[in-house]
Motif scaffolding. Structure first.
Motif, PDB file in Angstrom:
ATOM      1  N   GLU A 192       8.651  -0.622  47.068  1.00  0.00           N
ATOM      2  CA  GLU A 192       7.973  -1.487  48.035  1.00  0.00           C
ATOM      3  C   GLU A 192       6.642  -1.950  47.446  1.00  0.00           C
ATOM      4  O   GLU A 192       5.891  -1.153  46.886  1.00  0.00           O
ATOM      5  N   ILE A 193       6.367  -3.263  47.563  1.00  0.00           N
ATOM      6  CA  ILE A 193       5.065  -3.776  47.129  1.00  0.00           C
ATOM      7  C   ILE A 193       4.017  -3.327  48.144  1.00  0.00           C
ATOM      8  O   ILE A 193       4.061  -3.711  49.317  1.00  0.00           O
ATOM      9  N   GLU A 194       3.087  -2.481  47.695  1.00  0.00           N
ATOM     10  CA  GLU A 194       2.062  -1.943  48.580  1.00  0.00           C
ATOM     11  C   GLU A 194       0.906  -2.924  48.779  1.00  0.00           C
ATOM     12  O   GLU A 194       0.434  -3.129  49.892  1.00  0.00           O
ATOM     13  N   LYS A 195       0.440  -3.517  47.673  1.00  0.00           N
ATOM     14  CA  LYS A 195      -0.692  -4.437  47.778  1.00  0.00           C
ATOM     15  C   LYS A 195      -0.885  -5.170  46.461  1.00  0.00           C
ATOM     16  O   LYS A 195      -0.378  -4.759  45.417  1.00  0.00           O
ATOM     17  N   VAL A 196      -1.627  -6.275  46.540  1.00  0.00           N
ATOM     18  CA  VAL A 196      -2.085  -6.978  45.339  1.00  0.00           C
ATOM     19  C   VAL A 196      -3.406  -6.345  44.930  1.00  0.00           C
ATOM     20  O   VAL A 196      -4.366  -6.323  45.701  1.00  0.00           O
ATOM     21  N   VAL A 197      -3.454  -5.798  43.712  1.00  0.00           N
ATOM     22  CA  VAL A 197      -4.648  -5.089  43.250  1.00  0.00           C
ATOM     23  C   VAL A 197      -5.711  -6.061  42.764  1.00  0.00           C
ATOM     24  O   VAL A 197      -6.908  -5.863  42.980  1.00  0.00           O
ATOM     25  N   GLY A 198      -5.278  -7.130  42.122  1.00  0.00           N
ATOM     26  CA  GLY A 198      -6.221  -8.110  41.580  1.00  0.00           C
ATOM     27  C   GLY A 198      -5.506  -8.981  40.572  1.00  0.00           C
ATOM     28  O   GLY A 198      -4.276  -8.967  40.463  1.00  0.00           O
ATOM     29  N   HIS A 199      -6.298  -9.753  39.831  1.00  0.00           N
ATOM     30  CA  HIS A 199      -5.730 -10.633  38.813  1.00  0.00           C
ATOM     31  C   HIS A 199      -6.045 -10.077  37.438  1.00  0.00           C
ATOM     32  O   HIS A 199      -7.074  -9.420  37.229  1.00  0.00           O
ATOM     33  N   ILE A 200      -5.167 -10.341  36.487  1.00  0.00           N
ATOM     34  CA  ILE A 200      -5.285  -9.800  35.140  1.00  0.00           C
ATOM     35  C   ILE A 200      -6.612 -10.163  34.483  1.00  0.00           C
ATOM     36  O   ILE A 200      -7.113  -9.446  33.615  1.00  0.00           O
ATOM     37  N   HIS A 201      -7.226 -11.275  34.917  1.00  0.00           N
ATOM     38  CA  HIS A 201      -8.477 -11.729  34.300  1.00  0.00           C
ATOM     39  C   HIS A 201      -9.708 -11.365  35.122  1.00  0.00           C
ATOM     40  O   HIS A 201     -10.827 -11.761  34.772  1.00  0.00           O
ATOM     41  N   ASP A 202      -9.533 -10.613  36.216  1.00  0.00           N
ATOM     42  CA  ASP A 202     -10.682 -10.206  37.029  1.00  0.00           C
ATOM     43  C   ASP A 202     -11.593  -9.274  36.240  1.00  0.00           C
ATOM     44  O   ASP A 202     -11.121  -8.437  35.453  1.00  0.00           O
ATOM     45  N   ALA A 203     -12.916  -9.387  36.472  1.00  0.00           N
ATOM     46  CA  ALA A 203     -13.868  -8.462  35.852  1.00  0.00           C
ATOM     47  C   ALA A 203     -13.636  -7.057  36.405  1.00  0.00           C
ATOM     48  O   ALA A 203     -13.450  -6.875  37.606  1.00  0.00           O
ATOM     49  N   GLY A 204     -13.645  -6.077  35.522  1.00  0.00           N
ATOM     50  CA  GLY A 204     -13.485  -4.687  35.944  1.00  0.00           C
ATOM     51  C   GLY A 204     -12.089  -4.303  36.373  1.00  0.00           C
ATOM     52  O   GLY A 204     -11.888  -3.230  36.947  1.00  0.00           O
ATOM     53  N   ILE A 205     -11.087  -5.159  36.070  1.00  0.00           N
ATOM     54  CA  ILE A 205      -9.727  -4.907  36.540  1.00  0.00           C
ATOM     55  C   ILE A 205      -9.121  -3.668  35.879  1.00  0.00           C
ATOM     56  O   ILE A 205      -8.316  -2.961  36.498  1.00  0.00           O
ATOM     57  N   ASP A 206      -9.513  -3.374  34.636  1.00  0.00           N
ATOM     58  CA  ASP A 206      -8.876  -2.284  33.895  1.00  0.00           C
ATOM     59  C   ASP A 206      -9.048  -0.939  34.599  1.00  0.00           C
ATOM     60  O   ASP A 206      -8.077  -0.217  34.836  1.00  0.00           O
ATOM     61  N   LEU A 207     -10.300  -0.590  34.919  1.00  0.00           N
ATOM     62  CA  LEU A 207     -10.540   0.678  35.603  1.00  0.00           C
ATOM     63  C   LEU A 207      -9.961   0.660  37.012  1.00  0.00           C
ATOM     64  O   LEU A 207      -9.453   1.668  37.501  1.00  0.00           O
ATOM     65  N   LYS A 208     -10.017  -0.494  37.652  1.00  0.00           N
ATOM     66  CA  LYS A 208      -9.464  -0.608  39.006  1.00  0.00           C
ATOM     67  C   LYS A 208      -7.972  -0.292  39.008  1.00  0.00           C
ATOM     68  O   LYS A 208      -7.457   0.351  39.930  1.00  0.00           O
ATOM     69  N   LEU A 209      -7.277  -0.719  37.962  1.00  0.00           N
ATOM     70  CA  LEU A 209      -5.838  -0.452  37.871  1.00  0.00           C
ATOM     71  C   LEU A 209      -5.572   1.041  37.708  1.00  0.00           C
ATOM     72  O   LEU A 209      -4.635   1.585  38.303  1.00  0.00           O
ATOM     73  N   ILE A 210      -6.393   1.708  36.914  1.00  0.00           N
ATOM     74  CA  ILE A 210      -6.209   3.148  36.718  1.00  0.00           C
ATOM     75  C   ILE A 210      -6.439   3.896  38.028  1.00  0.00           C
ATOM     76  O   ILE A 210      -5.655   4.780  38.406  1.00  0.00           O
ATOM     77  N   TYR A 211      -7.516   3.552  38.726  1.00  0.00           N
ATOM     78  CA  TYR A 211      -7.781   4.198  40.023  1.00  0.00           C
ATOM     79  C   TYR A 211      -6.634   3.936  41.006  1.00  0.00           C
ATOM     80  O   TYR A 211      -6.186   4.847  41.720  1.00  0.00           O
ATOM     81  N   THR A 212      -6.164   2.705  41.042  1.00  0.00           N
ATOM     82  CA  THR A 212      -5.098   2.339  41.975  1.00  0.00           C
ATOM     83  C   THR A 212      -3.828   3.114  41.680  1.00  0.00           C
ATOM     84  O   THR A 212      -3.153   3.608  42.593  1.00  0.00           O
ATOM     85  N   GLU A 213      -3.506   3.230  40.397  1.00  0.00           N
ATOM     86  CA  GLU A 213      -2.302   3.942  39.981  1.00  0.00           C
ATOM     87  C   GLU A 213      -2.331   5.393  40.444  1.00  0.00           C
ATOM     88  O   GLU A 213      -1.301   5.975  40.777  1.00  0.00           O
ATOM     89  N   HIS A 214      -3.523   5.964  40.486  1.00  0.00           N
ATOM     90  CA  HIS A 214      -3.671   7.368  40.886  1.00  0.00           C
ATOM     91  C   HIS A 214      -3.999   7.519  42.376  1.00  0.00           C
ATOM     92  O   HIS A 214      -4.199   8.650  42.842  1.00  0.00           O
TER      93      HIS A 214
END
Length: 709
Positions: A192-214
């Protein structure tokens, strides 16, 4: 629940065959809605901890080895391969194609279990029993109903079935979080798609993805922020009433250079009788944050502050952690003090624990204090030289006491990222641990011991560390010896022998590597309401108490101490409190591990990004791990990466499971843990957080030698 659990296990112990849940319920005479719900909850829990085996068509039975299966938790490395750590202490290798949809941290059942020619255990995932969280990130390719989803991390290439109706508003380049279950539609797991985390080119997206994954939140709720805004910014005279006033003492804080949340402050006196008095003052954050507040609830979810890649995701909003609760320089702050008197041998001969008010004279940095203790001149520290020298004197005495009780030092330096003014990574270094860091560590250690012993009559949260599994540690030491590392044989795995090994490695090049390997072979320190002592520290009673701004376990202890005088000590209330603290202990242990995973992944991501511009360059490295499909190395520049067996092209190599080595068929070249090698950066990927190397066979092979015996 305990009674029902015992009934189930006793019945299945006597009746070693499959039985459906409803039939078992009748056999055990379970009646009523409440008992029925509890019964099936217990069944599910027993399946999830590996006590029972469940087959949807046959039912339940005891999980036994004669089923030809094994149960455990899977760890997936950066190469995309799995290692299942079983309940009975074995580790089973899972090749990437045999993961069958398993994700890191899942509870799984392994089938096709076998022992290879070289005694290495190998299997494939038969079933996923429980997801750790089931979070997978996908990048959107295309728009709307025409879009497709590609795993952001290619090592998580799990076949997933998602309802296409959910694609309507998706935009190319977005990253979405998909929650994947254990149920399948044909060969695909339901997601199930839970949410849109952001866009690949957003500032600070890298750490946000790690936090979201966990599953770790970054933003605080409006309710929590509102409560933080309503907190006072200064300590009032009314709040000081009834507290011990320590504002006349030259109390200081010593912390990292960039720390903004200072939750401990210290001061030492030399007494006329030759003894020492240490004041450890801890931020009384529970004075401001109450149990029914949104701030409390959100702190319990985060459970700890996170510090990946020179950043901070705090447990409390900055208004709390950096403001009224931080023991900042030159302002009054409310604290709980543990005042301890030590004899010249480091024994606590007297102590008191009380509420206090302090005013920190100076916010010091580890690096600056280390310079002062090395007799260097540091501006602004002149009037504190005597105090710092006295602190070092007491710390040395406490250090000697640790040595005497055979406390084992598994301290492994953190890797620090050095960045330029634009945030570009310049290099990676060991953060190191100097005298100042050791002073604070020793002071906090003895404080946690004193507090835990004083309140041991209460239901409490202890920091515990179990004795190691002797067979596992012996096998690790044997493997290291086979690798040519000079370690003594040991018959007994106890604190004295392990400490002797650590002492022999002191100041050697391989010390950090071997400490890391030995530490991985032992059980992790954790939180528990049952005090079983701390093996590594050789302490019979210990707790984490000194970081209530950063750790929820510490914070809950402070709220517990606030409640001591007004607590209801009835049997029912104590049992309820024990259950709450047990739940907090389990979650704190889990979240501590998650926080470490987040920091490791963020560091790996930063290393991959750094190496993307250094492809083709040659580095000196040391082999840190060997596995059937390659090996991991760490360069002298602190970069971790892997060398695939398929990329070792100067010979046909195979994995020797007995010697834990990769060996060339013709040349007989042998690569083991501790070998020094030259490597060439082949490729790097920030999304998968991986760096791949190849061996540089054009450089003199004399560098490729086993660590000197």
């Amino acid at each position: 629940m305990k009674i029902i659990k015992e009934m189930i296990l006793q019945y299945l112990e006597k009746n070693k065959h499959f039985i459906k849940g409803e039939e078992l319920k009748k056999k055990l005479n379970i009646k009523g809605e409440e008992q029925t719900t509890l019964f099936f909850d217990v069944l599910e829990a027993l399946v999830e901890d590996g006590s029972l085996f469940f087959d949807s068509s046959k039912g339940y039975r005891l999980f036994e080895n004669n089923l030809g299966l094994a149960f455990g938790e899977i760890e997936i490395n950066k190469a995309g391969n799995g290692f299942v750590h079983t309940n009975d202490g074995y580790t089973i290798f899972i090749d990437a194609p045999d993961l069958n949809g398993a994700l890191d941290g899942d509870k799984v059942i392994v089938s096709s279990l076998g022992i290879g020619k070289k005694n290495d255990y190998k299997g494939e995932i038969y079933k996923i029993v429980k997801r750790k969280n089931g979070n997978i990130l996908f990048e959107v390719i295309g728009n709307g109903f025409e879009a497709s989803l590609v795993p952001y991390n290619h090592n998580q290439n799990v076949p997933v079935s998602i309802n296409k109706n959910k694609f309507k508003n998706l935009v190319d380049g977005e990253i979405v979080l998909v929650k994947v279950g254990t149920e399948k539609i044909e060969s695909e797991y339901i997601g199930e798609i839970e949410k849109v985390v952001g866009h690949i080119h957003d500032a600070g997206i890298d750490l946000k993805l790690i936090y979201t994954e966990h599953g770790i939140p970054i933003e605080f709720s409006n309710e929590a922020l509102k409560e933080a805004d309503e907190l006072p910014t200064i300590v009032s005279e009314e709040e000081i009433i009834g507290r011990v006033d320590l504002r006349d003492k030259s109390i200081i804080t010593i912390d990292c250079d960039d720390t903004k949340d200072r939750d401990d402050a210290v001061y030492v006196e030399k007494l006329a009788n030759g003894n020492y008095k240490l004041y450890t003052n801890i931020a009384h954050i529970s004075h401001y944050i109450k149990k029914d507040s949104s701030l409390y609830k959100e702190a319990s979810i985060r459970n700890t502050s996170h510090y990946p890649n020179n950043t901070c995701n705090p447990m409390f909003p900055p208004k709390v952690s950096n403001g009224i609760c931080s023991l900042n320089e030159g302002v009054d702050r409310l604290t709980r003090t543990c005042e301890m008197e030590f004899d010249p041998f480091g024994n606590v001969v007297n102590y008191d624990i009380y509420l206090s008010v302090i005013n920190s004279r100076k916010a010091m940095k580890y690096g600056e204090v280390n310079k002062v203790l090395a007799n260097e001149t540091v501006a602004g520290y002149e009037e504190y030289i005597d105090q710092l020298n006295l602190m070092e004197e007491l710390s040395n005495i406490l250090e000697q006491a640790r040595e005497k009780r055979d406390s084992i030092d598994f301290d492994i330096p953190d890797i620090k990222i050095i960045q330029d003014s634009n945030g570009n990574i310049q290099k990676f270094i060991n953060s190191g641990s100097g005298k100042a860091e050791r002073i604070i560590e020793n002071f906090m250690l003895v404080t946690g011991t004193t507090v835990a012993e004083h309140y041991s009559w209460l239901p409490f949260i202890y920091r515990v560390h179990e004795s190691p599994n002797s067979d596992i540690v012996k096998s690790v030491i044997k493997m290291l010896r086979l690798s040519g590392i000079n370690l003594p044989k040991i018959n007994n795995v106890d604190e004295k022998n392990l400490k002797n090994i650590m002492d022999r490695l002191e100041n050697t090049e391989e010390a950090k590597l071997i400490r890391s390997i030995l530490l991985k072979s032992m059980k992790r320190a954790r939180y528990d309401i049952n005090n079983i002592g701390h093996f590594a520290l050789q302490l019979p009673c210990y707790c984490h108490f000194t970081s209530p701004i950063r750790r929820f376990s510490d914070f809950r202890i402070h709220t517990l101490l606030d409640e001591v005088e007004t607590m209801n000590y009835s049997y029912e209330s104590i049992k309820e409190l024990e259950k709450e603290l047990a739940d907090i202990s389990r979650r704190a242990s889990l979240m501590e591990k998650t926080a470490q995973e987040i920091e490791n992944e963020a560091l790996a991501m930063a290393m991959a990004e750094y190496m993307e511009t250094r492809i083709g360059q040659t580095f000196r490295a040391i082999v840190t791990e060997v596995y059937p499909y390659g090996m991991f190395v760490k360069t002298n520049d602190m970069i971790s990466g892997k060398i695939k067996l398929s990329d070792m092209v100067d010979d046909r190599y195979f994995y020797d499971g007995i010697k834990k080595a990769i060996v060339g068929k013709k040349t007989k070249k042998k690569y083991q843990i501790g070998n020094r090698v030259y490597v060439v950066a082949k490729d790097a990927c920030k999304a998968t957080r991986t760096v791949n190397f190849e061996l540089n066979n054009n450089i003199d092979n004399s560098y490729k030698k086993v660590l000197k015996k």
